[in-house]
Design a protein around this motif. Sequence first.
Motif, PDB file in Angstrom:
ATOM      1  N   ALA A   9       1.151  -0.792  -0.312  1.00  0.00           N
ATOM      2  CA  ALA A   9       0.265   0.441   0.435  1.00  0.00           C
ATOM      3  C   ALA A   9       0.886   1.758   0.220  1.00  0.00           C
ATOM      4  O   ALA A   9       0.381   2.035  -0.814  1.00  0.00           O
ATOM      5  CB  ALA A   9      -1.361   0.059   0.986  1.00  0.00           C
TER       6      ALA A   9
ATOM      7  N   PRO B 276      -4.273   2.460  -3.995  1.00  0.00           N
ATOM      8  CA  PRO B 276      -3.263   1.957  -1.857  1.00  0.00           C
ATOM      9  C   PRO B 276      -4.053   2.159  -1.087  1.00  0.00           C
ATOM     10  O   PRO B 276      -4.003   0.803   0.360  1.00  0.00           O
ATOM     11  CB  PRO B 276      -2.644   3.620  -1.880  1.00  0.00           C
ATOM     12  CG  PRO B 276      -3.004   4.724  -2.996  1.00  0.00           C
ATOM     13  CD  PRO B 276      -3.450   3.965  -3.913  1.00  0.00           C
TER      14      PRO B 276
ATOM     15  N   ALA C  74      -4.182  -1.825   1.043  1.00  0.00           N
ATOM     16  CA  ALA C  74      -3.934  -1.421   2.766  1.00  0.00           C
ATOM     17  C   ALA C  74      -5.793  -2.653   3.117  1.00  0.00           C
ATOM     18  O   ALA C  74      -5.540  -3.570   3.597  1.00  0.00           O
ATOM     19  CB  ALA C  74      -4.360  -0.164   2.920  1.00  0.00           C
TER      20      ALA C  74
END
Length: 330
Positions: free
Chosen positions: A17, A184, A188
């Motif tokens: 991420a 990102p 995550a």
Amino acid sequence: MPSFGVSLLARETRETAKCASDQLAIAAAPIAELVRRLVARPPSVIVTCARGSSDHAATYGRYILEASLGRVVASVGPSAAASFASGAGLDGALVLAISQSGRSPDLVHFAEVARRGGALVVGLINAPDSPLTRACELVIPLCAGDELGIAATKSFLLTGLALVQVAARWSRRPELVDAVARAPDVFAGAAELDWSTGLAPLATATSAYVIGRGPGLGAAHELALKLKETCGLHAEAFSSAEVRHGPIALVGSGFPIVALGDDPSTADVLARLIALGAIACAPLPVVDTPTVLAPLCAVCSAYLALPALAAARGLDADAPRHLRKVTETR
């Protein structure tokens, strides 16, 4: 099986991420320059050249580029450089040379030959100072940072993201642009999912199939490779369309199937395989994931379950047998 194993493989996967954020910032300029050239001189064909996990990322990207741009994308083996010694057939092509290390001599040679033949050669490379970097006209940095684990993880995921970025900037499709911006956070989220229970049937398996379709096929090939490398499991990847043919003959009671994707074709095939006695190892979906990123998210989550699965099979996911980090083929 225990939850996420504490291992180098898992640690590096969880860095994806942050590395994706870095890539969005750092790779923006070279991707913009690439798209400027492609708009000014549209390529006659798009050619990918890679090995291993990089080639699986290329397969993932191929479907995205073809679907979003309506252009032919073909894979050429690095060892084919001798066949293109005169540069015939490469003039006007876009060649995407993909490598984590940028050090494989045959890939470097092909990039040099393609460039002499008139192709626009673009490297998707993690190592900023490498022979392949010097052989390419443009370089899109993967921004994975140091990847010490023998089994590639974040470099595969970030190669996929880089190809989505190219498709998004070139096609200007809103759904791709949105997927890039959200990548990102999506990675995550994928790193928070525990696939351990879903992959538990593989702890005692001798063989398995990993199936996917479209962009999911490249992800299926990647996960099958990782099951071989880290867990000593003979896993084979197939399109959910192709598994209906010869491969289905091996399916019987207790045969594990890892299905990536919930498209109607894959769901129908999985139902048929279960009816034949197969065990489904279903992935956990990341909530509200852009469709184009779903295959990468599935692989990201699966990576994190591999250390525990390998341990259950008496192996260390960070120490695959007979392998080293960089394989230099000629």
